[in-house]
Design an enzyme around this catalytic site. Sequence first.
Site: not given
Ligand code: RB5
Length: 142
Positions: A132-133, A136, A70, A65-68, A98, A8-9, A109
Site C-alpha cells: 500500500r505504501h 501512495r 531548508g 542544515c541547521g533545521t534540516g 513507508h 550548509d555552514h 543544530r
Molecule cells: C542557517 O543559519 C540556517 O538558516 C540553515 O542552516 C537552515 O536551518 C535553513 O533551513
Amino acid sequence: MNILISNDHAGVELKNAVDRFLKKKGHVVVNLGDNSGDSVDYPDIIHPLAKEISNNKEKIGIIMCGTGNGVSMVANKYKGVRAGLCWSKEIAELIRKHNDANILSLPARFLSIKQALEIVEVFLKTDFEGGRHERRVNKINK
Ligand code: RB5
C-alpha cells in the site's frame, strides 16, 4: 552503496562525522557540501545533489542544515526525490519503510553527532515495505 552528502555552514561538523562514518562502513561517499563553515545559501549546495539523485534512481543522499528543513525543501522540488526530515531512529525507519525516502535530511543544530549517526545507520539498513505504501508513493508526483 554510493552516497551523496551535502550541507550548509550549519552542518559542516556533522557532515564530517557522517563522511567518516560512511567511509568506515565501506560506502563510496561524494561530498558536495560546504567544508569551510563560511555562510552559504542552502539551495546552492543542494541543487546539484538533488539533480543527481533525480537522474540516478540507485543513488541516495544525506543532507544537513541547521533545521534540516531548508535543504529538504530544495531537494523535494526534484522529480523522484523523496527527502525525509528526520530527528529520531523511529522516524528514520518509517521514512524508509513507508515513504521510500532516498534522501535523509538531518537538523544539525538539534541532534548530537551520536544521535545523527544512529539515525544514519537505521536509514541505510531499512528497506521500503512496498504494498500500500508503493501506491501512495506513486501518487506523490503531480
Ligand atoms: C542557517 O543559519 C540556517 O538558516 C540553515 O542552516 C537552515 O536551518 C535553513 O533551513
